[in-house]
Write a protein that holds these residues in place. Structure first.
Motif, mmCIF file in Angstrom:
data_model
loop_
_atom_site.group_PDB
_atom_site.id
_atom_site.type_symbol
_atom_site.label_atom_id
_atom_site.label_comp_id
_atom_site.label_asym_id
_atom_site.label_seq_id
_atom_site.Cartn_x
_atom_site.Cartn_y
_atom_site.Cartn_z
ATOM 1 N N TYR A 66 -3.644 3.056 -5.227
ATOM 2 C CA TYR A 66 -2.523 2.619 -4.415
ATOM 3 C C TYR A 66 -2.987 1.638 -3.362
ATOM 4 C CZ TYR A 66 -0.173 6.638 -6.431
ATOM 5 O OH TYR A 66 0.362 7.537 -7.292
ATOM 6 N N GLU A 67 -2.090 0.681 -3.058
ATOM 7 C CA GLU A 67 -2.359 -0.229 -1.960
ATOM 8 C C GLU A 67 -1.483 0.186 -0.791
ATOM 9 O OE1 GLU A 67 -2.115 -4.360 -2.873
ATOM 10 O OE2 GLU A 67 -3.224 -4.123 -4.734
ATOM 11 N N GLN A 73 5.475 -0.706 1.194
ATOM 12 C CA GLN A 73 6.684 -0.468 1.984
ATOM 13 C C GLN A 73 7.861 -1.211 1.381
ATOM 14 O OE1 GLN A 73 5.744 -1.421 6.038
ATOM 15 N NE2 GLN A 73 4.396 0.362 6.283
ATOM 16 N N LYS A 74 7.679 -2.408 0.827
ATOM 17 C CA LYS A 74 8.747 -3.164 0.185
ATOM 18 C C LYS A 74 9.231 -2.433 -1.054
ATOM 19 C CE LYS A 74 7.300 -7.714 1.736
ATOM 20 N NZ LYS A 74 6.766 -9.017 1.301
ATOM 21 N N ASN A 75 8.304 -1.889 -1.844
ATOM 22 C CA ASN A 75 8.690 -1.190 -3.062
ATOM 23 C C ASN A 75 9.407 0.125 -2.763
ATOM 24 O OD1 ASN A 75 7.548 -3.162 -4.683
ATOM 25 N ND2 ASN A 75 5.561 -2.133 -4.800
ATOM 26 N N ARG A 76 9.142 0.763 -1.641
ATOM 27 C CA ARG A 76 9.770 2.024 -1.298
ATOM 28 C C ARG A 76 11.243 1.831 -0.952
ATOM 29 N NH1 ARG A 76 5.308 4.918 2.599
ATOM 30 N NH2 ARG A 76 3.719 5.137 0.989
#
Length: 78
Positions: A66-67, A73-76
């Motif tokens: 994971y990065e 945060q954008k993907n969440r």
């Protein structure tokens, strides 16, 4: 006198046995010495080969896991 001759013969047999054992040990040791020499030759060759391979650049590896940061945060939020 007979006892002296018998003792002398026994001593000669013991000496012959000891000589035989020493010769066998000597032969084994020569073989082992040669094996040790071969091992050192092989080690030297391996070190030379590794020295030749060190000059090549390392390959790029893809990162695993994971990065943490802006991308996560954008993907969440999606």
């Amino acid at each position: 006198m007979r006892q002296l001759i018998t003792d002398n013969a026994e001593v000669k047999l013991e000496i012959a046995e000891i000589k035989y054992i020493v010769e066998q040990i000597s032969r084994k040791q020569k073989g082992q010495d040669r094996n040790i020499e071969l091992l050192f030759e092989y080690i030297d060759r391996l070190q030379e080969n590794q020295g030749n391979n060190v000059s090549s650049p390392p390959t790029e590896r893809t990162k695993i896991g994971y990065e943490i940061g802006e991308k996560d945060q954008k993907n969440r939020h999606k």
